[in-house]
Write an enzyme that holds these catalytic residues in place. Sequence first.
Site, short mmCIF file in Angstrom:
data_model
loop_
_atom_site.label_atom_id
_atom_site.label_comp_id
_atom_site.label_asym_id
_atom_site.label_seq_id
_atom_site.Cartn_x
_atom_site.Cartn_y
_atom_site.Cartn_z
CG ASN A 183 -4.63 6.31 13.55
OD1 ASN A 183 -5.28 7.62 13.23
ND2 ASN A 183 -3.16 6.72 12.61
N GLY B 282 6.90 -1.75 5.78
CA GLY B 282 8.01 -2.19 6.14
C GLY B 282 9.35 -1.25 7.06
CB CYS C 251 5.94 -2.39 16.12
SG CYS C 251 7.47 -2.02 15.55
CB CYS D 129 7.12 -5.41 9.23
SG CYS D 129 8.18 -3.79 9.85
CB CYS E 262 0.23 6.95 11.18
SG CYS E 262 2.23 6.66 11.83
CG HIS F 235 6.52 4.05 18.39
ND1 HIS F 235 5.72 5.39 18.30
CD2 HIS F 235 6.06 4.00 17.77
CE1 HIS F 235 5.59 5.43 16.66
NE2 HIS F 235 6.73 4.18 16.48
CD GLU G 163 -3.40 -1.02 2.36
OE1 GLU G 163 -4.49 -1.81 1.70
OE2 GLU G 163 -3.00 -0.75 3.41
#
Length: 373
Positions: free
Chosen positions: A301, A168, A118, A114, A344, A224, A94
Amino acid sequence: MSEKKINLLDLDRKAMRALFADMGEKPFRADQLMKWLYHFGVSDFEEMTNINKVLRQKLAARCEIVAPEISSFQKSTDGTIKFAINVGQGQEVETVYIPEDDRATLCVSSQVGCALECTFCSTGQQGFNRNLTVSEIVGQIWRVSHFLGFAKDTGERPITNVVMMGMGEPLLNLANVIPAMDIMLDDFGFSLSKRRVTLSTSGVVPALDKLGDALDVALAVSIHAPNDELRDILVPINKKYPLDEFLAGIRRYIAKSNANRGRVTVEYVMLDHINDSTDQAHELAKLMKDTPCKINLIPFNPYPGSPYGRSSNSRIDRFSKVLMEYGFTVIVRKTRGDDIDAACGQLAGDIRDRTKRLAKKRMQENQISVTMN
């Protein structure tokens, strides 16, 4: 069997000139061809009118110009467009186009899936399939530029910025990401400023050092969490490259870079009652005090099956104010394209399911092959 043709979208200028030298041609001919490819979007050698007929015939015999196709697209109410790009063998990635008043940003993928897993990221839950090639990375820009009309006025703002923030981890595909970004920056390529090309990483420290030696682009770093204990859970690669190592690598990159103007962008996703308390804001400020940065707070999100919720505006506001008290520049990212799952952390969607089905099919085929052998 005929020799496989060279895809010219896989070649940066150095490789393109080497190919032309091998054909007995001067370097400026390679530059001319790159302008046809990236300034005008031309893929038919016969349309390259300032290249002589004999060379056009040689190119047609040895080379091809192949970019992945757009399978489908969705347009958000805010103008954001999410593209599904077909990269073959039932795989798609995408790519997201984000127009604003003064610029238009394209969010580009570097891998199918990926490997970093996460826990707050939809792509991370997809699993890893493979790295994208150079032509599949620059081909995303090339195809979307065609969609937007390239040099023609279609009413859509042309791409001015590229962020390697799609599917990724770019630093796990450096062999293809570096030449792809070279093409983005090259005056004969997409001709983007190094301050308008951004690579985002979760912290593959040795590869970050290699990037700093090879290329100068803007850097965004996915932090994060304010400590290793929480980051081990949210960003599992932290177990291999903990925060102290990551921050040291970031400072080494800043020291080499002009594109970052002395500081990087810290990305911090806001997860309700997970990493968004005022105590954690103080902890983050102390963590980042020796690393020049601005801090980008990203409201989470949600995606189907996510274990997390989005921080409330009041919690984000309190967190932001604490950081500003320490002197940090803080930006709360405006969510774009969330109505089409293009925001995101949301990239993957139906593609995740297709990738898993493909992996299952391959496993079944391998089992059949083993049985037959």
